[in-house]
Design a protein around this motif. Structure first.
Motif, PDB file in Angstrom:
ATOM      1  N   GLY A  77      -0.948  -0.801  -4.150  1.00 54.23           N
ATOM      2  CA  GLY A  77       0.266  -0.898  -4.946  1.00 54.23           C
ATOM      3  C   GLY A  77       1.421  -0.193  -4.281  1.00 54.23           C
ATOM      4  N   SER A  78       2.616  -0.592  -4.691  1.00 47.77           N
ATOM      5  CA  SER A  78       3.833  -0.010  -4.133  1.00 47.77           C
ATOM      6  C   SER A  78       4.309   1.147  -4.988  1.00 47.77           C
ATOM      7  CB  SER A  78       4.940  -1.056  -4.068  1.00 47.77           C
ATOM      8  OG  SER A  78       4.606  -2.071  -3.167  1.00 47.77           O
ATOM      9  N   MET A  79       4.967   2.080  -4.355  1.00 41.16           N
ATOM     10  CA  MET A  79       5.593   3.168  -5.109  1.00 41.16           C
ATOM     11  C   MET A  79       7.050   2.809  -5.336  1.00 41.16           C
ATOM     12  SD  MET A  79       5.889   6.199  -2.221  1.00 41.16           S
ATOM     13  CE  MET A  79       6.863   7.311  -3.219  1.00 41.16           C
ATOM     14  N   ASP A  80       7.581   3.311  -6.410  1.00 40.21           N
ATOM     15  CA  ASP A  80       8.997   3.092  -6.692  1.00 40.21           C
ATOM     16  C   ASP A  80       9.783   4.247  -6.099  1.00 40.21           C
ATOM     17  OD1 ASP A  80       8.530   0.768  -8.182  1.00 40.21           O
ATOM     18  OD2 ASP A  80       8.117   1.930  -9.993  1.00 40.21           O
ATOM     19  N   GLY A  81      10.840   3.936  -5.397  1.00 41.26           N
ATOM     20  CA  GLY A  81      11.728   4.983  -4.907  1.00 41.26           C
ATOM     21  C   GLY A  81      11.355   5.533  -3.552  1.00 41.26           C
ATOM     22  N   ASP A  82      11.933   6.709  -3.289  1.00 44.06           N
ATOM     23  CA  ASP A  82      11.799   7.374  -2.003  1.00 44.06           C
ATOM     24  C   ASP A  82      10.459   8.084  -1.858  1.00 44.06           C
ATOM     25  OD1 ASP A  82      14.382   6.605  -1.301  1.00 44.06           O
ATOM     26  OD2 ASP A  82      15.271   8.403  -2.206  1.00 44.06           O
ATOM     27  N   PRO A  83      10.084   8.426  -0.618  1.00 48.41           N
ATOM     28  CA  PRO A  83       8.875   9.235  -0.411  1.00 48.41           C
ATOM     29  C   PRO A  83       9.004  10.565  -1.156  1.00 48.41           C
ATOM     30  CG  PRO A  83       9.692   8.381   1.670  1.00 48.41           C
ATOM     31  CD  PRO A  83      10.739   8.085   0.639  1.00 48.41           C
ATOM     32  N   VAL A  84       7.858  11.113  -1.568  1.00 47.97           N
ATOM     33  CA  VAL A  84       7.858  12.376  -2.309  1.00 47.97           C
ATOM     34  C   VAL A  84       6.805  13.323  -1.749  1.00 47.97           C
ATOM     35  CG1 VAL A  84       8.747  11.404  -4.463  1.00 47.97           C
ATOM     36  CG2 VAL A  84       6.287  11.473  -4.071  1.00 47.97           C
ATOM     37  N   VAL A  85       7.086  14.629  -1.883  1.00 43.10           N
ATOM     38  CA  VAL A  85       6.115  15.656  -1.552  1.00 43.10           C
ATOM     39  C   VAL A  85       5.163  15.772  -2.735  1.00 43.10           C
ATOM     40  CG1 VAL A  85       5.761  18.106  -1.046  1.00 43.10           C
ATOM     41  CG2 VAL A  85       7.728  16.914  -0.072  1.00 43.10           C
ATOM     42  N   VAL A  90       1.035  25.642   7.766  1.00 48.45           N
ATOM     43  CA  VAL A  90       2.170  25.171   6.981  1.00 48.45           C
ATOM     44  C   VAL A  90       2.134  23.653   7.019  1.00 48.45           C
ATOM     45  CG1 VAL A  90       4.683  25.117   6.797  1.00 48.45           C
ATOM     46  CG2 VAL A  90       3.532  27.223   7.512  1.00 48.45           C
ATOM     47  N   TRP A  91       2.005  23.049   5.836  1.00 41.18           N
ATOM     48  CA  TRP A  91       1.959  21.592   5.759  1.00 41.18           C
ATOM     49  C   TRP A  91       2.536  21.084   4.449  1.00 41.18           C
ATOM     50  CZ3 TRP A  91      -0.867  20.336   1.528  1.00 41.18           C
ATOM     51  CH2 TRP A  91      -1.956  21.136   1.169  1.00 41.18           C
ATOM     52  N   HIS A  92       2.897  19.809   4.470  1.00 44.78           N
ATOM     53  CA  HIS A  92       3.347  19.094   3.282  1.00 44.78           C
ATOM     54  C   HIS A  92       2.611  17.761   3.246  1.00 44.78           C
ATOM     55  CE1 HIS A  92       6.685  21.907   3.708  1.00 44.78           C
ATOM     56  NE2 HIS A  92       6.979  21.650   2.440  1.00 44.78           N
ATOM     57  N   ASP A  93       2.132  17.386   2.052  1.00 44.22           N
ATOM     58  CA  ASP A  93       1.575  16.057   1.849  1.00 44.22           C
ATOM     59  C   ASP A  93       2.697  15.175   1.307  1.00 44.22           C
ATOM     60  OD1 ASP A  93      -0.907  16.887   2.661  1.00 44.22           O
ATOM     61  OD2 ASP A  93      -1.810  16.887   0.673  1.00 44.22           O
ATOM     62  N   LEU A  94       2.964  14.094   2.014  1.00 41.95           N
ATOM     63  CA  LEU A  94       4.040  13.181   1.630  1.00 41.95           C
ATOM     64  C   LEU A  94       3.457  11.832   1.237  1.00 41.95           C
ATOM     65  CD1 LEU A  94       6.529  13.973   4.514  1.00 41.95           C
ATOM     66  CD2 LEU A  94       6.784  14.605   2.125  1.00 41.95           C
ATOM     67  N   GLU A  95       3.865  11.354   0.075  1.00 41.52           N
ATOM     68  CA  GLU A  95       3.477  10.019  -0.370  1.00 41.52           C
ATOM     69  C   GLU A  95       4.602   9.068   0.027  1.00 41.52           C
ATOM     70  OE1 GLU A  95       1.391   8.615  -4.305  1.00 41.52           O
ATOM     71  OE2 GLU A  95       3.543   8.911  -4.667  1.00 41.52           O
ATOM     72  N   ILE A  96       4.229   7.974   0.684  1.00 45.89           N
ATOM     73  CA  ILE A  96       5.222   7.044   1.211  1.00 45.89           C
ATOM     74  C   ILE A  96       4.686   5.622   1.098  1.00 45.89           C
ATOM     75  CG2 ILE A  96       4.391   7.354   3.588  1.00 45.89           C
ATOM     76  CD1 ILE A  96       7.376   7.058   4.478  1.00 45.89           C
ATOM     77  N   THR A 110       0.835  -1.193   0.000  1.00 48.24           N
ATOM     78  CA  THR A 110       0.000   0.000   0.000  1.00 48.24           C
ATOM     79  C   THR A 110       0.874   1.247   0.000  1.00 48.24           C
ATOM     80  OG1 THR A 110      -1.642  -1.217   1.300  1.00 48.24           O
ATOM     81  CG2 THR A 110      -1.865   1.174   1.235  1.00 48.24           C
ATOM     82  N   THR A 111       0.374   2.274  -0.672  1.00 45.81           N
ATOM     83  CA  THR A 111       1.010   3.586  -0.661  1.00 45.81           C
ATOM     84  C   THR A 111       0.081   4.533   0.075  1.00 45.81           C
ATOM     85  OG1 THR A 111       2.114   3.158  -2.765  1.00 45.81           O
ATOM     86  CG2 THR A 111       1.899   5.455  -2.108  1.00 45.81           C
ATOM     87  N   TYR A 112       0.663   5.388   0.911  1.00 44.30           N
ATOM     88  CA  TYR A 112      -0.113   6.313   1.730  1.00 44.30           C
ATOM     89  C   TYR A 112       0.288   7.754   1.421  1.00 44.30           C
ATOM     90  CZ  TYR A 112      -0.719   2.032   4.452  1.00 44.30           C
ATOM     91  OH  TYR A 112      -0.989   0.747   4.845  1.00 44.30           O
ATOM     92  N   VAL A 113      -0.676   8.661   1.576  1.00 46.85           N
ATOM     93  CA  VAL A 113      -0.376  10.088   1.537  1.00 46.85           C
ATOM     94  C   VAL A 113      -0.742  10.642   2.912  1.00 46.85           C
ATOM     95  CG1 VAL A 113      -0.885  12.324   0.501  1.00 46.85           C
ATOM     96  CG2 VAL A 113      -0.781  10.275  -0.947  1.00 46.85           C
TER      97      VAL A 113
END
Length: 185
Positions: A161-169, A24-30, A2-5
């Protein structure tokens, strides 16, 4: 997998001069297979920090009650998540800090978790999936135990599903302050 935001809000910090006009916030996908240590690194980069410090994540239920602490790998000793409180301390805390409309069930859960704290977790060994984010109320994250930059983290979205690579904003709002603001200004 699973991928989460997650939305990571930086909390105001008046002693360091951080009192923003807007949130002030950031949404991170991980990815669920990433560890909390990886999540820390993603938050660290998203908020433009440059000097590493100790950190801690705390899982919370829907009432905001702390369930368990997950600490920086160098702080991890396998002990309790927090110092045990005696009955008098718990009663005083409930009287002074718990909202009047909190349920008796929530107060009893708090009392139990403060009397018998769960064992802390190691952020480098705990994955996002292990936290069961869809059933979790929220997370809190403290960076730099001296300056105590506090963050509130809440699940925004879940994808199969899985994400490829590192977490992203994937989204953001507001401007994060400098890690060490110039308090003379």
């Amino acid at each position: 997998m699973t991928t989460y935001v997650f939305r990571v809000w930086l909390q105001p910090h008046p002693p360091l001069g951080f009192e923003p006009d807007e949130e002030v916030w950031h949404d991170l996908e991980i990815d669920g297979s990433h560890t909390l240590a990886t999540f820390h690194e993603a938050i660290f980069q998203a908020f433009d920090r440059w000097e590493s410090h100790a950190y801690e994540f705390i899982t919370r239920d829907d009432n905001g009650i702390a369930l368990r602490s997950y600490v920086h790998p160098m702080l991890y000793d396998g002990g309790p998540s927090w110092r045990t409180m005696d009955d008098e301390e718990i009663d005083r805390f409930i009287e002074q800090a718990v909202p009047d409309d909190a349920s008796e069930e929530a107060k009893e859960r708090f009392r139990e978790l403060q009397s018998n704290p769960p064992m802390e977790g190691n952020a480098a060994e705990t994955t996002i999936d292990e936290l069961d984010p869809e059933d979790l109320g929220a997370l809190s994250y403290t960076f730099d135990m001296g300056d105590s930059w506090e963050h509130y983290i809440e699940l925004q979205d879940t994808r199969t599903g899985s994400m490829d690579g590192d977490p992203v904003v994937v989204d953001e709002q507001g401007t994060a302050p400098s890690q060490y603001p110039d308090l003379d200004e």
